[in-house]
Design a protein around this motif. Structure first.
Motif, short mmCIF file in Angstrom:
data_model
loop_
_atom_site.label_atom_id
_atom_site.label_comp_id
_atom_site.label_asym_id
_atom_site.label_seq_id
_atom_site.Cartn_x
_atom_site.Cartn_y
_atom_site.Cartn_z
N PRO A 158 0.83 -1.24 -0.08
CA PRO A 158 -0.09 0.07 -0.03
C PRO A 158 0.82 1.27 -0.04
CG PRO A 158 -0.90 -1.52 1.52
CD PRO A 158 0.44 -2.24 1.08
N ALA A 159 0.36 2.24 -0.62
CA ALA A 159 1.29 3.48 -0.92
C ALA A 159 1.45 4.32 0.39
CB ALA A 159 0.49 4.29 -2.17
N ALA A 160 0.39 3.93 1.14
CA ALA A 160 0.33 4.73 2.65
C ALA A 160 1.53 4.11 3.41
CB ALA A 160 -0.98 4.50 3.38
N ARG A 161 1.84 2.91 3.19
CA ARG A 161 2.84 2.47 4.08
C ARG A 161 4.37 2.70 3.44
NH1 ARG A 161 3.03 -3.43 6.52
NH2 ARG A 161 4.13 -2.27 8.21
N THR A 205 5.67 1.55 -8.36
CA THR A 205 6.60 0.23 -8.85
C THR A 205 6.13 -0.26 -10.24
OG1 THR A 205 7.13 -0.33 -6.55
CG2 THR A 205 6.99 -2.07 -7.91
N ALA A 206 4.79 -0.24 -10.36
CA ALA A 206 4.26 -0.56 -11.83
C ALA A 206 4.81 -0.20 -12.91
CB ALA A 206 2.64 -0.68 -11.75
N ALA A 207 4.89 1.35 -12.67
CA ALA A 207 5.51 1.99 -13.91
C ALA A 207 6.96 1.67 -14.04
CB ALA A 207 5.61 3.42 -13.62
N VAL A 208 7.74 1.28 -12.96
CA VAL A 208 9.20 0.92 -13.04
C VAL A 208 9.35 -0.45 -13.71
CG1 VAL A 208 11.53 0.55 -11.70
CG2 VAL A 208 9.52 2.34 -10.86
N VAL A 209 8.45 -1.22 -13.29
CA VAL A 209 8.45 -2.88 -13.64
C VAL A 209 8.17 -2.68 -15.36
CG1 VAL A 209 7.01 -4.89 -14.05
CG2 VAL A 209 7.70 -3.87 -11.64
N ASP A 210 7.43 -1.77 -15.68
CA ASP A 210 7.00 -1.42 -17.21
C ASP A 210 8.23 -1.20 -18.01
OD1 ASP A 210 4.73 -1.69 -19.19
OD2 ASP A 210 5.30 0.45 -19.38
N PRO A 219 4.42 -8.52 -0.29
CA PRO A 219 4.22 -9.37 1.07
C PRO A 219 2.60 -9.95 1.21
CG PRO A 219 3.51 -6.97 1.20
CD PRO A 219 3.94 -7.18 -0.17
N ASN A 220 1.93 -10.12 0.44
CA ASN A 220 0.52 -10.70 0.50
C ASN A 220 0.02 -10.96 -0.82
OD1 ASN A 220 -0.53 -8.15 -0.51
ND2 ASN A 220 -0.63 -7.44 1.48
N LEU A 221 -1.30 -11.48 -1.04
CA LEU A 221 -1.76 -12.17 -2.12
C LEU A 221 -2.29 -10.82 -2.85
CD1 LEU A 221 -2.71 -14.89 -3.56
CD2 LEU A 221 -5.01 -14.32 -2.47
N GLN A 222 -2.58 -10.08 -2.41
CA GLN A 222 -3.04 -8.75 -3.27
C GLN A 222 -1.93 -8.12 -3.94
OE1 GLN A 222 -4.87 -5.48 -1.04
NE2 GLN A 222 -4.85 -4.24 -2.57
N GLY A 223 -0.80 -8.02 -3.26
CA GLY A 223 0.42 -7.55 -3.85
C GLY A 223 0.96 -8.60 -5.12
N ALA A 224 0.98 -9.77 -4.86
CA ALA A 224 1.36 -10.64 -5.76
C ALA A 224 0.51 -10.62 -7.22
CB ALA A 224 1.24 -12.16 -5.10
N ARG A 225 -0.65 -10.38 -6.72
CA ARG A 225 -1.62 -10.48 -7.81
C ARG A 225 -1.29 -8.91 -8.82
NH1 ARG A 225 -6.57 -12.78 -8.42
NH2 ARG A 225 -6.66 -13.32 -6.43
N ALA A 226 -1.06 -7.90 -8.02
CA ALA A 226 -0.63 -6.73 -8.75
C ALA A 226 0.50 -6.76 -9.37
CB ALA A 226 -0.66 -5.76 -7.67
N ALA A 227 1.69 -7.57 -8.74
CA ALA A 227 2.93 -7.72 -9.39
C ALA A 227 2.91 -8.63 -10.83
CB ALA A 227 3.87 -8.38 -8.35
N ILE A 228 1.97 -9.63 -10.72
CA ILE A 228 1.86 -10.71 -11.83
C ILE A 228 1.23 -9.78 -13.00
CG2 ILE A 228 0.56 -12.64 -12.63
CD1 ILE A 228 1.16 -13.77 -10.01
N ALA A 229 0.34 -8.97 -12.56
CA ALA A 229 -0.44 -8.01 -13.73
C ALA A 229 0.32 -7.19 -14.28
CB ALA A 229 -1.59 -7.45 -13.10
N ALA A 230 1.38 -6.79 -13.41
CA ALA A 230 2.37 -5.91 -13.92
C ALA A 230 3.39 -6.32 -15.01
CB ALA A 230 3.17 -5.06 -12.86
#
Length: 323
Positions: free
Chosen positions: A50-53, A60-65, A80-91
Motif C-alpha cells: 500500500p502506498a500509505a505504508r 513500482t508498476a511503472a518501473v516494472v513496465d 508481502p501478500n496475495l493482493q501484492g502478488a496479484r498486482a505484481a503478476i499483472a504488471a
C-alpha cells in the motif's frame, strides 16, 4: 570459464524504502537503465505494498513496465501478500520475492502477520502463481535469520524448520537474510550449510547487511559453502524500516570488486556501475552514498575475472564530487 556468481541489485526496492525522500520516477527509470547497462541482470525494482505504508515505492508498476524493456533483465518485485502478488503478476514481473520473518516479533512488525500466517499466505500466492503465471519465479527471503533487534536470538532450528515449510508451501527457492546486520562468518557458514542440507536445490540467495562492518566477510563465508547468488544495494542504501537499527546493505560496488578481484565472474563493469551511482545521486542530492571502491579506485594491474581490462580512466575520476 571462471566461477560465476549472480549479483541481484536490490537498491531500487530495499534501498529506496529506507530513504525519507522519494526518488522521482524519471530518475528511477534512468537509474534502473544505468544499472542494467553496467551488467546487472537481476534487479529488484520495487514492491507492491500500500502506498500509505511506503510512498517511496508507489510507482513500482511503472518501473516494472520500463524494466521489462531492458534485454536479458530479470525483473523482481517484493510482495508481502496475495493482493501484492496479484498486482505484481499483472504488471509483468519475472520473479516474486516474499518476505517471511524467522523472528516472531519482526513478522508482526514488518507484515502484521505471524510466521504461520505468512506461510499460509505464501501457499495462496503459490497457487495464484500456478494459476495465472507459472513462468514467474517465486522466492522467499527469510528475514532476521541471523538475529533480530526486536526479539534477540533467533534459534537456528526454527530458521531451518521455517525454510522447509516455505518450500513445502510452494517457494522455488529460499534464501537467508541478515536483516539486522547481526551475523558473523562462522554463523553464515553454519546456517547456509544447514539450509542446503534441509532443502537442497531450493537453497537460495544470501542477503547480508554491513551494519557492523561484516557484510563482505559474511558474503565470502557464504560463497565458501557454495552460495552463488547475492543481494546487494548500490552505495549501500537500505535497511528495514520495521527493524530498529537495521541499516546498511552490502555495497554492490564493493561486492563486485571482491569477486572480480578473486577471479569470480559477475558480469558487471565497475566503471559503468559507478556511472549508475552518479545517476542515483542526481536524483537524491545530498543523500549519503557508501562504498570503499568508488572512493579508492581500482588498484594497478586490476583485471576482471574473464580477462577484460578496465576502462583507461581511473575509477576515482568517475566519482569526483560524489559523497
Amino acid at each position: 570459464m571462471p566461477a560465476t556468481v549472480l549479483i541481484s541489485e536490490v537498491g531500487p526496492r530495499d534501498g529506496l524504502q529506507s530513504v525519507a525522500r522519494t526518488l522521482p520516477l524519471a530518475h528511477k527509470l534512468a537509474w534502473v537503465t544505468a544499472l542494467h547497462a553496467a551488467g546487472l541482470r537481476e534487479i529488484e525494482v520495487g514492491s507492491f505494498v500500500p502506498a500509505a505504508r511506503l510512498p517511496q515505492l508507489a510507482d513500482t508498476a511503472a518501473v516494472v513496465d520500463h524494466a521489462r524493456t531492458l534485454p536479458g533483465l530479470t525483473v523482481v518485485a517484493l510482495v508481502p501478500n496475495l493482493q501484492g502478488a496479484r498486482a505484481a503478476i499483472a504488471a509483468g514481473v519475472h520473479k516474486l520475492t516474499v518476505p517471511v520473518s524467522a523472528s516472531a516479533a519482526h513478522s508482526l512488525a514488518n507484515v502484521r502477520k505471524t510466521r504461520e500466517q505468512m506461510v499460509d499466505e505464501l501457499r495462496r500466492i503459490a497457487a495464484l502463481r500456478a494459476d495465472l503465471a507459472p513462468q514467474v519465479g517465486l522466492e522467499v527471503g527469510l528475514s532476521t535469520a541471523f538475529g533480530c533487534t526486536l526479539q534477540g536470538l533467533v534459534p537456528e532450528d526454527e530458521v531451518i524448520a521455517l525454510a522447509e515449510q516455505v518450500v513445502a508451501a510452494g517457494a522455488d527457492e529460499v534464501g537467508l537474510s541478515d536483516t539486522t546486520g547481526m551475523a558473523d562468518p562462522a554463523q553464515v557458514r553454519r546456517l547456509f550449510r544447514r539450509l542446503q542440507a534441509a532443502v537442497g536445490r531450493h537453497a537460495g540467495a544470501a542477503h547480508l547487511h554491513n551494519t557492523r562492518g561484516l557484510g563482505l566477510a559474511n558474503c565470502l563465508a557464504a560463497f565458501d559453502v557454495g552460495v552463488t547468488s547475492f543481494d546487494s544495494s548500490q552505495a549501500g542504501l537500505g535497511g528495514c524500516p520495521y527493524a530498529p537499527g537495521a541499516s546498511g546493505n552490502v555495497v554492490t560496488e564493493d561486492l563486485v570488486f571482491l569477486f572480480e578481484r578473486m577471479g569470480v565472474h559477475t558480469g558487471v563493469d565497475l566503471h559503468r556501475l559507478v556511472a549508475a551511482r552518479a545517476v542515483l545521486q542526481r536524483g537524491l542530492p545530498g543523500e549519503p552514498l557508501h562504498g570503499m571502491v568508488p572512493e579508492a579506485g581500482l588498484p594497478p594491474g586490476f583485471v576482471y575475472a574473464d580477462g577484460r581490462q578496465p576502462d583507461a580512466d581511473p575509477l576515482r575520476a568517475a566519482t569526483a564530487g560524489l559523497a
